[in-house]
Design a protein around this motif. Sequence first.
Motif, PDB file in Angstrom:
ATOM      1  N   ARG A   1      51.240  37.028  39.686  1.00 52.56           N
ATOM      2  CA  ARG A   1      50.068  37.783  39.300  1.00 52.56           C
ATOM      3  C   ARG A   1      49.007  37.693  40.398  1.00 52.56           C
ATOM      4  N   LEU A   2      48.825  36.481  40.933  1.00 53.60           N
ATOM      5  CA  LEU A   2      47.831  36.315  41.984  1.00 53.60           C
ATOM      6  C   LEU A   2      48.185  37.164  43.191  1.00 53.60           C
TER       7      LEU A   2
ATOM      8  N   LYS B   1      49.925  39.909  43.191  1.00 53.84           N
ATOM      9  CA  LYS B   1      49.704  41.302  42.838  1.00 53.84           C
ATOM     10  C   LYS B   1      48.219  41.621  42.925  1.00 53.84           C
ATOM     11  N   LEU B   2      47.379  40.718  42.391  1.00 58.47           N
ATOM     12  CA  LEU B   2      45.943  40.963  42.363  1.00 58.47           C
ATOM     13  C   LEU B   2      45.380  40.971  43.776  1.00 58.47           C
ATOM     14  N   ASN B   3      45.863  40.049  44.619  1.00 61.13           N
ATOM     15  CA  ASN B   3      45.345  39.986  45.976  1.00 61.13           C
ATOM     16  C   ASN B   3      45.749  41.207  46.782  1.00 61.13           C
TER      17      ASN B   3
ATOM     18  N   PRO C   1      41.482  44.014  38.148  1.00 58.00           N
ATOM     19  CA  PRO C   1      41.232  42.715  37.514  1.00 58.00           C
ATOM     20  C   PRO C   1      40.236  41.863  38.296  1.00 58.00           C
TER      21      PRO C   1
ATOM     22  N   LEU D   1      38.942  38.748  40.019  1.00 57.84           N
ATOM     23  CA  LEU D   1      39.491  37.547  40.645  1.00 57.84           C
ATOM     24  C   LEU D   1      38.403  36.498  40.761  1.00 57.84           C
TER      25      LEU D   1
ATOM     26  N   ASP E   1      47.837  41.004  30.950  1.00 57.55           N
ATOM     27  CA  ASP E   1      48.891  40.205  31.565  1.00 57.55           C
ATOM     28  C   ASP E   1      48.507  38.728  31.559  1.00 57.55           C
TER      29      ASP E   1
END
Lengths: 371, 441
Positions: free
Chosen positions: A364-365, A367-369, B221, B223, B381
């Motif tokens: 997930r990290l 993907k988010l980054n 999202p 961070l 998620d």
Amino acid sequence: MNKIFEKGGKLYWLHSSVDAFETFLHVPGTVTKKGSHVRDAIDLKRLLILVVIAAAPAALFGMWNVGYQHGLAMGQTGVHILEYFWFGFLKVLPLYIVSYAVGLAIEFASSQIRGEEVSEGYLVSGFFIPLIVPVDIPLWMLAVAVAFAVIFGKEVFGGTGMNIWNPALLTRAFLFFSYPNYMSGSDCWIAFRKGETAVADAFTGATPLALDGPAQYGTGFWDLFIGTVPGSVGETSVVAILLGAALLLWTGIASWKIMAGSIAGALLVGWIGNVAGITDIPFYMQLLYGGFAFGTIFMATDPVTSCQTECGKWIYGILIGMLCITVRLFNPGYAEGMMLAILLMNTFAPLIDHCVTGTHISRRLKKLNAA
Amino acid sequence: MSDIIVLRQGLDIPVSGTPGLLVSKSMTPQTIAVEPSVRGLLPRLLVKEGDRVLCGSPVIADKKNPDILLTAPASGTVQEIVRGEKRKLLAVLIKTDDKQEYASFDTSDVKKALLASGLWTLIVQRPYGIMADPAVTPKGIFISSFSTAPLAADSAFTLGQEIASLQKGVDALASIAPVHLSLDGSKPDSPFSRLSGCTLHRFKGKHPAGNVGVQISHISPVLKGECVWTLSLQALAAIGRLFATGRLNLRRKIAVGGPAAIEPSYIEALPGTPMKELTAFWGGGTEGVRIISGDILTGKSVGTCGYLGRDDDQVTIIREGYDKELLGWINPLRFNQFSADRSYFSWLLPGHKWDMDTNLHGGPRPFLMNENYYKKVLPMDIYPVFLAKACLAGDIEKMEKFGIYEVLPEDLALCEFVDPSKNYIQDMIARGIDLMLKEMA
């Protein structure tokens, strides 16, 4: 609740018990205090009573089968179905009384010590325990085993929802390792009255798993599927267990992923055993023997002791199936692998979850980054 | 036009008492309350009893940042300062004038105008859901144009005629940060699709598809180290009116509904309106009803003497569920109770609206069911039970990993609703967020 049972009252030490009986009788009139103002009508009592209902066909069949096996051993014929059932019912009833009396007493006492409401978790464990032990087990042994499982398997961790191992299986494991004479071999699976011994010629009371290869193979598919074979009370009838599985799957209480994974794992190892020539039992028959069906449907799917994550459930289920058949094929000392497979995977379930959530977090990290 | 994002997880709670689409009453209440109920605001009182205030005059300021103000939603005279334990400021009551007088604002500088008019305090900063910090620039401003919450006000009815104001609001906010507006994907002719100057997103699904937190997690999202701002559509409209007229105007249509509401409908009133003025909707008794400012999942129980929340456009009235039900848990039918679980039979009655009350339907227990039981109603998620347990344990590292930056308690409200263990999940998350704020400060 009466005032004397409230904090500071004279009988405060009884408040968990009083509360338990009160909430057993009716849904309490407590209202939401914060957060969501309305709540779903579902509660744990409802969920767990459904598990009991799901296991009821296996229990009823098991009672009949206890009588039927006794009849076979005594060489009786032409006995009415209800007579068989009545014989079995009288044999199994004491097991239930001991299981619930000992388990609930400990549960009530420890809830009181923790100052919490009595949890209904033991409703299910207590129903399962008589189904997975030999019918002639001495009652004091059962009492000791239940006490061990509930205290050291559950209450020391904080009660229902906090335990690592399935309490019912822990009871069985305790009996299995402490009193092996009563838990294996060919004599323990049939109920006898005091002083009786088997009279019928060529009758063997062993569960099919305890026999050598060819004899085992001789037990027919339909006998095993319907369950007219010796064994622990509730484990023999695959068809009765499947009825329960249907209810559990429809309500979504038990995970189909665990069930499917366990069956797939068992078939895989059973097939390897066939191909490699380790055993001549056809791989699909492994699903019918012993406690595999009961374990897969009712024990492995316990939501507390199984994996929490969906991916973890697959891994957990497949490993249970594989381990069970591996123990059966490669360890002649333990004829039945299901109990050990599930307890071992109970132990590893948190680790599997840890790995699954760890991968999820890093994926997930990433993907988010990237986004 | 952007694609529709379809959210499969969720649950529309079929509760009865949907307000009819008509305005049954339009009022300016005789007294109105200003409550310092902004997360992160330390109130300093700027008025005393007997002072005159105009609509938009400052009433309360933040102690740490005196630019942040709470203002009067109507003109009048300060009638009473309500204090609680340890002289904690609870509310400032204003007796309203018959004829409203407005303070006027200079709207040349967007941030200054928002701060001076008090509208700034309607902006929520995520993570943590706190008052927005004027010194930071968020990576985006997110607004949901629709609510999927039970019995929520229909935004097409309440604000569909105010596209011009909303456009003004979008234009003003776009000068601070990019504005993202989410539309209801199930309504192709949403009036808000005409808004320009912002990125439009379409969401379709059951509740909580209309929650801005859920939408952000699908759009961009949050961070660690980032922040976004969110605001309600009503707040956007108020900002638009400010920049169109130079006046503060918080009048809005408010949905009054719920199973215990008499003739549920809309009223036109102001934030801070006392619930006493709405007694007609529950018949005046004070016992046995719960008056909620907001919806049944996340709203605040304000009681018959409370006030409408600062940013709410919904009041829900439900019965208190003090009744005991004999052997309710084992009764196989129990057709009068709604459950999302298949072990009851409410799935046989699709479209039926249930007369729900506040009964807990059980006792509190440790978590027993798996993640998936809760994820069915959470289109994000994250692992809700792991997150809740991390919050319970106060484990900051785990909370971060399991996504505390992305959620506010309201996003997990449905998890709390369906929980058979009857945990207060929203409270767990709120405590986790409090801990984060304390540790990160």
